[in-house]
Design an enzyme around this catalytic site. Sequence first.
Site, short mmCIF file in Angstrom:
data_model
loop_
_atom_site.label_atom_id
_atom_site.label_comp_id
_atom_site.label_asym_id
_atom_site.label_seq_id
_atom_site.Cartn_x
_atom_site.Cartn_y
_atom_site.Cartn_z
N ASP A 9 1.62 -0.26 10.26
CA ASP A 9 0.69 0.00 9.33
C ASP A 9 0.08 1.54 9.76
O ASP A 9 -0.27 1.72 10.83
CB ASP A 9 -0.66 -1.02 9.76
CG ASP A 9 -1.91 -0.76 9.08
OD1 ASP A 9 -2.05 0.44 8.20
OD2 ASP A 9 -2.78 -1.53 9.01
N ASN A 23 -5.60 8.86 -5.22
CA ASN A 23 -5.71 8.95 -6.65
C ASN A 23 -6.63 10.36 -7.02
O ASN A 23 -6.87 10.99 -5.83
CB ASN A 23 -6.39 7.79 -7.44
CG ASN A 23 -7.52 7.58 -6.95
OD1 ASN A 23 -8.41 8.50 -7.01
ND2 ASN A 23 -7.94 6.35 -6.56
N VAL A 32 -2.42 1.76 0.26
CA VAL A 32 -2.67 2.31 1.45
C VAL A 32 -3.94 3.41 1.48
O VAL A 32 -4.76 3.43 2.52
CB VAL A 32 -1.41 3.32 1.94
CG1 VAL A 32 -1.37 4.54 1.00
CG2 VAL A 32 -1.20 3.82 3.40
N ASP A 33 -4.48 3.85 0.38
CA ASP A 33 -5.58 4.49 0.27
C ASP A 33 -6.73 3.57 0.66
O ASP A 33 -7.71 4.20 1.51
CB ASP A 33 -5.91 4.88 -1.35
CG ASP A 33 -6.82 5.69 -1.51
OD1 ASP A 33 -7.43 6.45 -0.53
OD2 ASP A 33 -6.90 6.11 -2.73
N SER A 116 3.96 6.96 -4.02
CA SER A 116 3.98 6.52 -5.43
C SER A 116 4.69 5.01 -5.37
O SER A 116 4.95 4.92 -6.41
CB SER A 116 4.54 7.47 -6.18
OG SER A 116 3.74 8.55 -6.51
N GLY A 118 4.24 2.05 -4.54
CA GLY A 118 3.38 1.01 -4.45
C GLY A 118 2.70 0.95 -5.91
O GLY A 118 3.57 0.51 -6.91
N ILE A 119 1.47 0.84 -6.03
CA ILE A 119 0.89 0.53 -7.53
C ILE A 119 1.35 1.73 -8.51
O ILE A 119 1.24 1.27 -9.43
CB ILE A 119 -0.74 0.92 -7.09
CG1 ILE A 119 -1.15 -0.10 -6.22
CG2 ILE A 119 -1.69 0.90 -8.48
CD1 ILE A 119 -2.41 0.05 -5.39
N TYR A 120 1.80 2.82 -8.06
CA TYR A 120 2.17 3.99 -8.97
C TYR A 120 3.52 3.55 -9.44
O TYR A 120 4.17 4.17 -10.45
CB TYR A 120 2.00 5.20 -8.72
CG TYR A 120 0.58 5.79 -8.60
CD1 TYR A 120 -0.36 5.01 -9.18
CD2 TYR A 120 0.19 7.06 -8.09
CE1 TYR A 120 -1.47 5.47 -9.51
CE2 TYR A 120 -0.93 7.65 -8.51
CZ TYR A 120 -1.93 6.70 -8.75
OH TYR A 120 -3.39 7.40 -8.83
N1 AR6 Z 1 0.24 1.50 5.98
C1 AR6 Z 1 1.54 2.40 5.54
N2 AR6 Z 1 2.08 1.97 4.04
C2 AR6 Z 1 1.28 1.31 3.27
C3 AR6 Z 1 -0.04 0.68 3.69
C4 AR6 Z 1 -0.57 0.79 4.93
N3 AR6 Z 1 -1.58 0.22 5.41
N4 AR6 Z 1 -0.42 -0.47 2.67
C5 AR6 Z 1 0.34 -0.04 1.69
N5 AR6 Z 1 1.35 0.71 1.94
P1 AR6 Z 1 0.35 2.49 -2.79
P2 AR6 Z 1 0.75 4.53 -4.67
C6 AR6 Z 1 2.49 1.12 1.21
O1 AR6 Z 1 0.36 1.61 -3.65
O2 AR6 Z 1 2.17 3.67 -5.27
C7 AR6 Z 1 -4.30 3.27 -4.96
O3 AR6 Z 1 -5.12 2.45 -5.47
C8 AR6 Z 1 2.96 0.45 0.09
O4 AR6 Z 1 3.54 -0.92 0.38
O5 AR6 Z 1 -0.58 2.53 -1.71
O6 AR6 Z 1 0.91 6.16 -4.26
C9 AR6 Z 1 -4.56 4.89 -4.82
O7 AR6 Z 1 -5.96 5.14 -5.09
C10 AR6 Z 1 3.92 1.26 -0.77
O8 AR6 Z 1 5.21 1.49 -0.23
O9 AR6 Z 1 0.15 3.92 -3.47
C11 AR6 Z 1 -3.93 5.04 -6.19
O10 AR6 Z 1 -4.65 4.87 -7.41
C12 AR6 Z 1 3.22 2.69 -0.35
O11 AR6 Z 1 2.38 2.46 0.72
C13 AR6 Z 1 -2.60 4.35 -6.22
O12 AR6 Z 1 -3.05 3.29 -5.34
C14 AR6 Z 1 2.41 3.51 -1.47
O13 AR6 Z 1 1.68 2.16 -2.12
C15 AR6 Z 1 -1.61 5.04 -5.43
O14 AR6 Z 1 -0.47 4.35 -5.64
#
Ligand code: AR6
Length: 289
Positions: A9, A23, A32-33, A116, A118-120
């Site tokens: 994490d 974002n 992660v945000d 990018s 994850g959610i993106y």
């Molecule tokens: N530690 C490390 N990696 C993580 C953690 C953590 N605690 N939690 C999630 N991940 P994402 P995005 C991974 O969705 O796709 C937010 O709402 C996750 O498994 O966090 O860039 C922002 O505000 C994935 O592999 O980011 C934006 O609106 C990676 O982090 C949007 O999500 C990125 O997933 C950004 O989406």
Amino acid sequence: MPFKIINTDITKVNTEVIVNAANRSLLGGGGVDGAIHNAAGYELLKECKNLGGCKTGEAKITKGYNLPAEYIIHTVGPVWQGGFSDEEDYLKKCYENSLNIFKSLKLKSIAFPLISAGIYGYPKDKAINIAVSVIKKFLESYDADIFLVIFDRNDFILNNPLFNDLDSYLIKNSVKIPVNNSGVCKIPGNYNINYSLYKKANTDKKFFIDIINNKEICDKNTAKAISIALELDVYNSENFLSECGFSLSDRSDIIFRYFTEKNFYDIFEINKFLFKYGEPLLGTTALKI
Ligand code: AR6
């Protein structure tokens, strides 16, 4: 120069900087945000409110507040739209702009999430390749400990034909080889190892110099990293390791042998496979995570 992929994490990581996949508002979100804002505390949101947001591909820095990291670099990755909207360029810029801020502050350790992916919705295999290639290029001209944090191991998708080939190689070679880990733990004198090879060995410069001057004990992992840096073929690498007091025995060794048989010496790529199989990566960072 070392680079490691780690499974943890990011809010727990004790690098000087962690990167946030934010974002454009920079006011928090999910993934992660959300985890970073929760762990850093309300003060982070207060600072972010004064930043005026951030464009896709750009990056801004704040303090780390309650996190172990001193700073957070917030970058905004692209939303995946099928690959037709310059997503690759924007994602590269996220890593490059974050690393430029990091370098301008003369910092030495940083951890990235898979921006990018994850959610993106960015395809994970492509996101991994972009992250690793930008980081690799950056480390050619700047010494630092850089970590790519994979939160969920299932996200680590390697879309590489070598992967199936390595899988069958491992099945064929799964017979246990007698272990010789007597560990002379010294680099044999007959190898003329130039200190500049520390980058190719993915090893901290000072540690590498101490190893080749026999001021530090050379463990098997480092011996393998040096063998890769020297581009020793399968025959010579086994001789080298044997002179260091090691023989190839376990699964990570068989993966190592697979690549030396192919005369493949890109340690960053080899480490992707080692991570995929849950084996220790080659090389040594100065900072222990
Ligand atoms: N530690 C490390 N990696 C993580 C953690 C953590 N605690 N939690 C999630 N991940 P994402 P995005 C991974 O969705 O796709 C937010 O709402 C996750 O498994 O966090 O860039 C922002 O505000 C994935 O592999 O980011 C934006 O609106 C990676 O982090 C949007 O999500 C990125 O997933 C950004 O989406």
